[in-house]
Design a protein around this motif. Structure first.
Motif, PDB file in Angstrom:
ATOM      1  N   THR A 469      32.533  40.064  40.189  1.00 22.83           N
ATOM      2  CA  THR A 469      33.615  39.533  41.016  1.00 22.83           C
ATOM      3  C   THR A 469      34.100  40.632  41.954  1.00 22.83           C
ATOM      4  O   THR A 469      34.346  41.763  41.521  1.00 22.83           O
ATOM      5  CB  THR A 469      34.789  39.054  40.144  1.00 22.83           C
ATOM      6  OG1 THR A 469      34.346  37.991  39.303  1.00 22.83           O
ATOM      7  CG2 THR A 469      35.925  38.539  41.015  1.00 22.83           C
ATOM      8  N   ASP A 470      34.200  40.302  43.226  1.00 19.25           N
ATOM      9  CA  ASP A 470      34.753  41.199  44.233  1.00 19.25           C
ATOM     10  C   ASP A 470      36.036  40.546  44.753  1.00 19.25           C
ATOM     11  O   ASP A 470      36.020  39.799  45.728  1.00 19.25           O
ATOM     12  CB  ASP A 470      33.757  41.424  45.377  1.00 19.25           C
ATOM     13  CG  ASP A 470      32.425  41.944  44.881  1.00 19.25           C
ATOM     14  OD1 ASP A 470      32.428  42.770  43.954  1.00 19.25           O
ATOM     15  OD2 ASP A 470      31.379  41.522  45.406  1.00 19.25           O
ATOM     16  N   ALA A 471      37.133  40.816  44.089  1.00 14.49           N
ATOM     17  CA  ALA A 471      38.377  40.069  44.310  1.00 14.49           C
ATOM     18  C   ALA A 471      39.278  40.784  45.303  1.00 14.49           C
ATOM     19  O   ALA A 471      39.324  42.012  45.366  1.00 14.49           O
ATOM     20  CB  ALA A 471      39.117  39.864  42.994  1.00 14.49           C
ATOM     21  N   TYR A 472      39.977  39.980  46.078  1.00  9.85           N
ATOM     22  CA  TYR A 472      41.057  40.470  46.919  1.00  9.85           C
ATOM     23  C   TYR A 472      42.153  39.419  46.943  1.00  9.85           C
ATOM     24  O   TYR A 472      41.914  38.234  46.683  1.00  9.85           O
ATOM     25  CB  TYR A 472      40.588  40.807  48.333  1.00  9.85           C
ATOM     26  CG  TYR A 472      40.118  39.629  49.156  1.00  9.85           C
ATOM     27  CD1 TYR A 472      40.992  38.912  49.959  1.00  9.85           C
ATOM     28  CD2 TYR A 472      38.781  39.249  49.144  1.00  9.85           C
ATOM     29  CE1 TYR A 472      40.554  37.846  50.724  1.00  9.85           C
ATOM     30  CE2 TYR A 472      38.323  38.184  49.901  1.00  9.85           C
ATOM     31  CZ  TYR A 472      39.215  37.494  50.690  1.00  9.85           C
ATOM     32  OH  TYR A 472      38.787  36.418  51.443  1.00  9.85           O
ATOM     33  N   CYS A 473      43.359  39.850  47.248  1.00 10.88           N
ATOM     34  CA  CYS A 473      44.531  38.969  47.219  1.00 10.88           C
ATOM     35  C   CYS A 473      45.111  38.859  48.621  1.00 10.88           C
ATOM     36  O   CYS A 473      45.138  39.841  49.372  1.00 10.88           O
ATOM     37  CB  CYS A 473      45.584  39.512  46.249  1.00 10.88           C
ATOM     38  SG  CYS A 473      47.076  38.493  46.122  1.00 10.88           S
ATOM     39  N   VAL A 474      45.552  37.663  48.984  1.00  7.83           N
ATOM     40  CA  VAL A 474      46.182  37.391  50.270  1.00  7.83           C
ATOM     41  C   VAL A 474      47.571  36.833  49.996  1.00  7.83           C
ATOM     42  O   VAL A 474      47.736  35.960  49.136  1.00  7.83           O
ATOM     43  CB  VAL A 474      45.348  36.401  51.108  1.00  7.83           C
ATOM     44  CG1 VAL A 474      46.058  36.081  52.422  1.00  7.83           C
ATOM     45  CG2 VAL A 474      43.969  36.961  51.384  1.00  7.83           C
ATOM     46  N   ALA A 475      48.550  37.345  50.716  1.00  9.67           N
ATOM     47  CA  ALA A 475      49.934  36.863  50.591  1.00  9.67           C
ATOM     48  C   ALA A 475      50.449  36.493  51.967  1.00  9.67           C
ATOM     49  O   ALA A 475      50.148  37.170  52.960  1.00  9.67           O
ATOM     50  CB  ALA A 475      50.830  37.926  49.954  1.00  9.67           C
ATOM     51  N   LEU A 512      50.738  33.231  47.496  1.00  8.11           N
ATOM     52  CA  LEU A 512      49.700  34.220  47.252  1.00  8.11           C
ATOM     53  C   LEU A 512      48.469  33.507  46.717  1.00  8.11           C
ATOM     54  O   LEU A 512      48.592  32.501  46.006  1.00  8.11           O
ATOM     55  CB  LEU A 512      50.141  35.295  46.255  1.00  8.11           C
ATOM     56  CG  LEU A 512      51.413  36.076  46.592  1.00  8.11           C
ATOM     57  CD1 LEU A 512      52.589  35.503  45.786  1.00  8.11           C
ATOM     58  CD2 LEU A 512      51.238  37.559  46.282  1.00  8.11           C
ATOM     59  N   ALA A 513      47.320  34.007  47.034  1.00  7.78           N
ATOM     60  CA  ALA A 513      46.066  33.434  46.554  1.00  7.78           C
ATOM     61  C   ALA A 513      45.052  34.551  46.394  1.00  7.78           C
ATOM     62  O   ALA A 513      45.120  35.582  47.082  1.00  7.78           O
ATOM     63  CB  ALA A 513      45.536  32.358  47.502  1.00  7.78           C
ATOM     64  N   MET A 514      44.119  34.338  45.492  1.00  7.27           N
ATOM     65  CA  MET A 514      43.071  35.315  45.245  1.00  7.27           C
ATOM     66  C   MET A 514      41.728  34.698  45.597  1.00  7.27           C
ATOM     67  O   MET A 514      41.479  33.517  45.344  1.00  7.27           O
ATOM     68  CB  MET A 514      43.084  35.791  43.791  1.00  7.27           C
ATOM     69  CG  MET A 514      42.137  36.967  43.522  1.00  7.27           C
ATOM     70  SD  MET A 514      42.214  37.542  41.819  1.00  7.27           S
ATOM     71  CE  MET A 514      43.853  38.226  41.814  1.00  7.27           C
ATOM     72  N   PHE A 515      40.854  35.522  46.186  1.00  9.53           N
ATOM     73  CA  PHE A 515      39.540  35.072  46.623  1.00  9.53           C
ATOM     74  C   PHE A 515      38.491  36.069  46.161  1.00  9.53           C
ATOM     75  O   PHE A 515      38.781  37.251  45.936  1.00  9.53           O
ATOM     76  CB  PHE A 515      39.490  34.947  48.152  1.00  9.53           C
ATOM     77  CG  PHE A 515      40.475  33.975  48.725  1.00  9.53           C
ATOM     78  CD1 PHE A 515      40.114  32.659  48.952  1.00  9.53           C
ATOM     79  CD2 PHE A 515      41.772  34.371  49.029  1.00  9.53           C
ATOM     80  CE1 PHE A 515      41.025  31.763  49.477  1.00  9.53           C
ATOM     81  CE2 PHE A 515      42.683  33.479  49.552  1.00  9.53           C
ATOM     82  CZ  PHE A 515      42.308  32.176  49.775  1.00  9.53           C
ATOM     83  N   ASP A 516      37.280  35.566  46.065  1.00  7.15           N
ATOM     84  CA  ASP A 516      36.126  36.412  45.797  1.00  7.15           C
ATOM     85  C   ASP A 516      35.420  36.681  47.115  1.00  7.15           C
ATOM     86  O   ASP A 516      35.010  35.747  47.812  1.00  7.15           O
ATOM     87  CB  ASP A 516      35.177  35.732  44.805  1.00  7.15           C
ATOM     88  CG  ASP A 516      33.935  36.561  44.559  1.00  7.15           C
ATOM     89  OD1 ASP A 516      34.065  37.711  44.119  1.00  7.15           O
ATOM     90  OD2 ASP A 516      32.821  36.061  44.825  1.00  7.15           O
ATOM     91  N   MET A 538      39.951  31.513  43.992  1.00  6.91           N
ATOM     92  CA  MET A 538      40.132  31.854  42.587  1.00  6.91           C
ATOM     93  C   MET A 538      41.477  31.390  42.043  1.00  6.91           C
ATOM     94  O   MET A 538      41.688  31.447  40.827  1.00  6.91           O
ATOM     95  CB  MET A 538      40.002  33.373  42.403  1.00  6.91           C
ATOM     96  CG  MET A 538      38.647  33.927  42.799  1.00  6.91           C
ATOM     97  SD  MET A 538      38.469  35.681  42.422  1.00  6.91           S
ATOM     98  CE  MET A 538      38.512  35.655  40.636  1.00  6.91           C
ATOM     99  N   GLY A 539      42.372  30.945  42.893  1.00  3.13           N
ATOM    100  CA  GLY A 539      43.650  30.445  42.410  1.00  3.13           C
ATOM    101  C   GLY A 539      44.770  30.783  43.365  1.00  3.13           C
ATOM    102  O   GLY A 539      44.625  31.613  44.268  1.00  3.13           O
ATOM    103  N   LYS A 540      45.894  30.125  43.166  1.00  5.95           N
ATOM    104  CA  LYS A 540      47.037  30.250  44.069  1.00  5.95           C
ATOM    105  C   LYS A 540      48.319  30.353  43.255  1.00  5.95           C
ATOM    106  O   LYS A 540      48.439  29.775  42.167  1.00  5.95           O
ATOM    107  CB  LYS A 540      47.099  29.050  45.012  1.00  5.95           C
ATOM    108  CG  LYS A 540      48.203  29.096  46.049  1.00  5.95           C
ATOM    109  CD  LYS A 540      48.259  27.807  46.843  1.00  5.95           C
ATOM    110  CE  LYS A 540      47.009  27.601  47.652  1.00  5.95           C
ATOM    111  NZ  LYS A 540      47.076  26.378  48.496  1.00  5.95           N
ATOM    112  N   VAL A 541      49.282  31.085  43.825  1.00  6.34           N
ATOM    113  CA  VAL A 541      50.602  31.255  43.214  1.00  6.34           C
ATOM    114  C   VAL A 541      51.649  30.993  44.288  1.00  6.34           C
ATOM    115  O   VAL A 541      51.539  31.521  45.404  1.00  6.34           O
ATOM    116  CB  VAL A 541      50.784  32.670  42.633  1.00  6.34           C
ATOM    117  CG1 VAL A 541      52.194  32.845  42.079  1.00  6.34           C
ATOM    118  CG2 VAL A 541      49.755  32.944  41.551  1.00  6.34           C
ATOM    119  N   ARG A 542      52.625  30.158  43.971  1.00  4.99           N
ATOM    120  CA  ARG A 542      53.756  29.916  44.871  1.00  4.99           C
ATOM    121  C   ARG A 542      55.052  30.314  44.162  1.00  4.99           C
ATOM    122  O   ARG A 542      55.259  29.953  43.003  1.00  4.99           O
ATOM    123  CB  ARG A 542      53.841  28.443  45.283  1.00  4.99           C
ATOM    124  CG  ARG A 542      52.674  27.938  46.107  1.00  4.99           C
ATOM    125  CD  ARG A 542      53.029  26.603  46.737  1.00  4.99           C
ATOM    126  NE  ARG A 542      51.863  25.939  47.288  1.00  4.99           N
ATOM    127  CZ  ARG A 542      51.175  24.991  46.670  1.00  4.99           C
ATOM    128  NH1 ARG A 542      51.568  24.589  45.474  1.00  4.99           N
ATOM    129  NH2 ARG A 542      50.130  24.438  47.233  1.00  4.99           N
TER     130      ARG A 542
END
Length: 860
Positions: A469-475, A512-516, A538-542
């Motif tokens: 997994t090469d994960a990064y987060c976007v907000a 916020l959400a996480m992506f591969d 990979m998922g989302k957070v509100r």
């Protein structure tokens, strides 16, 4: 091109897990820390300066002499432990205090001079290789330059390094044999200076290259060969952190250009949504329109000719209703068209007048190209002056030579600056400010988010037979987007990056959400800019800011749940530290009485279909503009963050909303059941108490309203002890994602228009018809009850209306001569009567109401 790779002489050290472990529940993994006065004072300082707070660590950190195994010196109240903030007595003296400090060794390679040419090739292709233990970073090479410039920064994490010496080698690329080493510079890691912002950046200096023999030993000095470098130790708060090439990306593979493009997409960046405007164009009329010969029969215009105007801005086109053409000298539409445009205004508005003489055959009469800069920017409801624009002929070149004038069109157009251009769903809006900056209110607080890391991530792809997994987060909050760096090949990444936003309204949502990152394994296509591989969700957070207490740090692990064709999938947990600091509590309370959107949304509102179309335009423009950044914020990321598919049909969402309504009405149903139990004397003690309360209120009616408000205040105080202690997470059960049939999920994830075969579409259509049939039955029943109420006095049933009218007359006389409290007392005692005085048959009033007619009798 710049790249990072492992040295072939050693293996890459594995990702070491942190020494500290998260205790307790995986969701409630972090303590709650409350800071009272320091955040508010700092927020007031931000407001006074009118600027966003910048990361400022507290004290200088010492790079250990032994590499990753050494210890570091921290200030009192230093960085948080891994994925935790620590104890609540830590002073809040820094604007970069929500995350753990991560130590890096930075190497800035600026340029070189005096590079000799090769003895065999007679040319040089210099590049620089930075080595620290088993890791190495490589800059791009320059063909035929003896004085190349790179200005490249490399960052090596302390926890991954076990070496004490840093080597900087200047190499000469050789396409045939092994690359030649021009020279090198060696630094002792223990002697590297420490730089802490807001100190100025360390000035680079020239270093003479030491000649390296093929055996690896040192030799004499080459005076004409020098390299300009800057080497220092710092943390992730350093300004060079975002632009640096990190050693944890050493596993990226591909060609030189491909690796550089892939690593470019792995860097952390801050993006800004383009400034969006509503463009309102009112097409009033056209005069002196020159028609083509195909629209005439002799000297007269063909009968049934319809003329309409089309306006195209970018990729969006709208058209007016057709106008029957009786006189070419005057055509009237008076129709309003609204678009979304972004600054800087690149695409003009193209107005096209077309005529239709036969079905399916349109002829362009003329057009006008209108730059958006000529339109006035309106900040209120004041009237806009209309303008006349000339139409140019469009079509055959000979026709354009014959006539340069094809008529003129009358427009009233402006750029609306008093609206907030919606690019998010209203329920998840993160910004409500109007477009024009002159209409903005001052900020009421500061939002600080620390993206600590993630834990337990699911492998999203397979490379060389193993999952990775090469994960990064976007907000996203407001107009500002942030993207963390990509943690390559790690299921427990650590970012420890902190970002800050100004808060203008607390009733907004942070997303916020996480992506591969799937571009790292496709370096070649990424370099060419034609990558069609989509980054995986990979998922989302509100987090709604109004649900957070002010000046309190919320540190939690939020589950990452995403809908997959095989069902709902949990991909791990995202660890965040969030704090909202208020400038003034009175300003925050004052906003609760203000409209959520700017006042123009209420004074001159758009229709629901208009808002949906404009939101799609805004999302498309934002995705296109952010995709042009470097590195780009990919379209699939923007669409997922903005909930682009929120209006799409979903059987799962329909059932979830139905259950939400059912749960909402369950409280009222419980109250009705309790009242029925009281009326049927199932609990005599409760019924007696209700009788006493009812009689007391009837004797003292002035106590009714105070008693109701007192009761509600007591309920509010009683529920305080059960208040939520953490932000809400995505609920798969509430979303009906856990028990959903796979075919329903596949239907929801299908494209629009559908890409499924006919038999699958037919099956889903039949299922949709059955569900819609039940919905229309419920809606019809509700409409029937309302029409029966209306028919009480409509004389649809003469006898029923006459009877109801007579009963109303009798009731009016009785209520006039009888005190109101006596009437209510008698009615209440009648409702609370004992079961032995009740009948199991329906009441006369219910029977009368059910016999009333409705308009359902006249439906086909």
């Amino acid at each position: 091109m710049p790249s990072l790779a492992r040295d072939g002489r050693g293996s890459r050290p594995p990702n070491r897990q942190p020494d500290t472990r998260i205790s307790g529940s995986p969701v409630m993994a972090y303590p709650y820390v409350f800071h009272a006065q320091a955040p508010r004072a700092r927020a007031e300082e931000y407001k006074a300066k009118g600027a966003m707070p910048q990361p400022q660590p507290q004290v200088r950190e010492q790079w250990p002499a032994g590499g990753g195994g050494g210890s570091s010196t921290r200030a009192r109240g230093g960085g948080a432990e891994w994925m935790g903030i620590g104890s609540g007595d830590r002073p809040l003296a820094s604007a970069y205090d929500l995350v753990e400090r991560m130590h890096y060794l930075y190497v800035r390679v600026v340029k070189a001079r005096g590079i000799p040419v090769g003895a065999v090739t007679g040319a040089c292709s210099p590049y620089v290789e930075v080595r620290l233990g088993n890791y190495r970073g490589t800059t791009r090479h320059h063909e035929g330059k003896t004085s190349p410039e790179w200005n490249q920064v490399f960052a090596f994490s302390r926890e991954r390094v076990q070496a004490t010496a840093l080597e900087v080698l200047v190499m000469d690329r050789n396409a045939v044999a092994r690359d030649d080493c021009v020279g090198r510079v060696v630094f002792d890691v223990a002697e590297v200076p420490v730089r802490v912002p807001p100190d100025s950046p360390l000035a680079p200096q020239w270093y003479r290259l030491e000649t390296a023999r093929h055996g690896g030993g040192g030799g004499g000095m080459v005076l004409q060969s020098e390299v300009m470098l800057a080497v220092w130790a710092g943390t992730q708060a350093d300004e060079a952190f975002a632009d640096a090439w990190h050693a944890d990306a050493a596993s990226v593979r591909g060609g030189v250009d491909g690796v550089a493009a892939a690593l470019q997409s792995a860097r952390s960046k801050v993006y800004v949504t383009p400034k969006l405007w509503y463009l309102r164009i009112n097409v009033l009329e056209a005069q002196d329109v020159v028609m083509g010969g195909g629209l005439f029969v002799g000297d007269k215009v063909r009968p049934h000719v319809e003329v309409f105007a089309k306006v195209q801005v970018g990729g969006m086109m709208l058209r007016t209703k057709p106008c029957a053409m009786r006189n070419p000298a005057s055509l009237a539409w008076n129709e309003e068209l609204v678009f979304v445009v972004a600054e800087p205004f690149e695409d003009p508005a193209v107005l096209i007048v077309e005529a239709r003489a036969h079905p399916g055959k349109d002829e362009i009469v003329g057009r006008a190209v209108l730059p958006l800069t000529i339109f006035e920017k309106r900040l209120d409801r004041r009237a806009i002056h209309s303008q006349w624009f000339s139409l140019e002929p469009f079509g055959h070149p000979l026709r354009q030579q014959e006539a340069r004038f094809a008529g003129r069109v009358h427009l009233r157009a402006c750029l609306e600056g008093a609206y907030h251009v919606m690019d998010e769903p209203t329920m998840y809006v993160s910004d409500t400010r109007p477009t024009a900056r002159q209409l903005w209110r001052p900020p009421v607080g500061v939002l600080e988010v620390g993206v600590l890391g993630a834990q337990g991530l699911t492998p999203m792809k397979t490379i060389d037979g193993r999952g990775t997994t090469d994960a990064y987060c976007v907000a996203k909050y407001g107009q500002k987007w942030v993207r963390t760096r990509t943690a390559v090949d790690s299921c427990s990444p650590r970012w420890n990056e902190q970002y800050t936003w100004e808060v203008y309204d607390p009733c907004t949502v942070l997303t916020l959400a996480m992506f591969d990152n799937c571009q790292l394994g496709n370096a070649g296509t990424a370099a060419a800019g034609i990558s069609t591989v989509r980054d995986q969700r990979m998922g989302k957070v509100r987090i709604r800011l109004s649900t957070l207490e002010m000046d309190k740090v919320y540190t939690n692990a939020h589950p990452l749940v995403v809908l997959h064709p095989s069902g709902v999938r949990k991909n791990g947990e995202l660890c965040l530290a969030v704090r909202v600091t208020s400038v003034s509590l009175s300003s925050v309370v004052f906003l609760y009485g203000q409209p959520l959107l700017p006042k123009m949304h209420y004074l001159q509102p758009f229709t629901i279909p208009q808002l949906d179309a404009l939101r799609r335009q805004a999302m498309s423009i934002a995705a296109a503009r952010l995709g042009r950044a470097e590195p780009p914020l990919r379209r699939e990321v923007v669409e997922y963050m903005l909930d682009a598919d929120s209006q799409a049909w979903s059987l799962r969402r329909s059932k979830a909303n139905f259950f939400r309504v059912t749960a909402l009405l369950s409280g009222a149903a419980s109250m009705v059941r309790w009242l029925v139990d009281v009326c049927h004397w199932r609990k005599p003690a409760t019924t007696v108490l209700v009788h006493l309360l009812f009689i007391t209120l009837m004797c003292f009616p002035e106590l009714i309203l105070p008693t109701m408000f007192l009761y509600m205040s007591v309920i509010g105080v009683w529920n305080y002890r059960r208040r939520p202690r953490r932000p809400a997470n995505m609920d798969a059960r509430l979303s009906c994602a856990e028990a959903t049939h796979p075919d329903e999920i596949d239907e929801e994830l299908d494209t629009f228009p559908t890409s499924k075969p006919n038999d699958v579409v037919r099956l889903r259509y039949d299922r949709l018809r059955s569900v819609a049939g039940r919905i229309q039955t419920v809606v019809g029943d509700v409409a029937t009850q309302g029409e029966r109420v209306r028919s009480l006095l409509a004389w649809r049933d003469p006898r029923a209306t006459a009877l109801f009218t007579a009963l109303c007359l009798v009731a009016a006389v009785a209520l006039y001569v009888t005190p109101f409290r006596v009437v209510v007392l008698v009615a209440g005692l009648y409702v609370l009567r004992h079961p032995r005085f009740r009948s199991r048959m329906p009441s006369a009033a219910s029977n009368f109401f059910k016999r009333l007619p409705s308009r359902a009798d006249t439906m086909l």
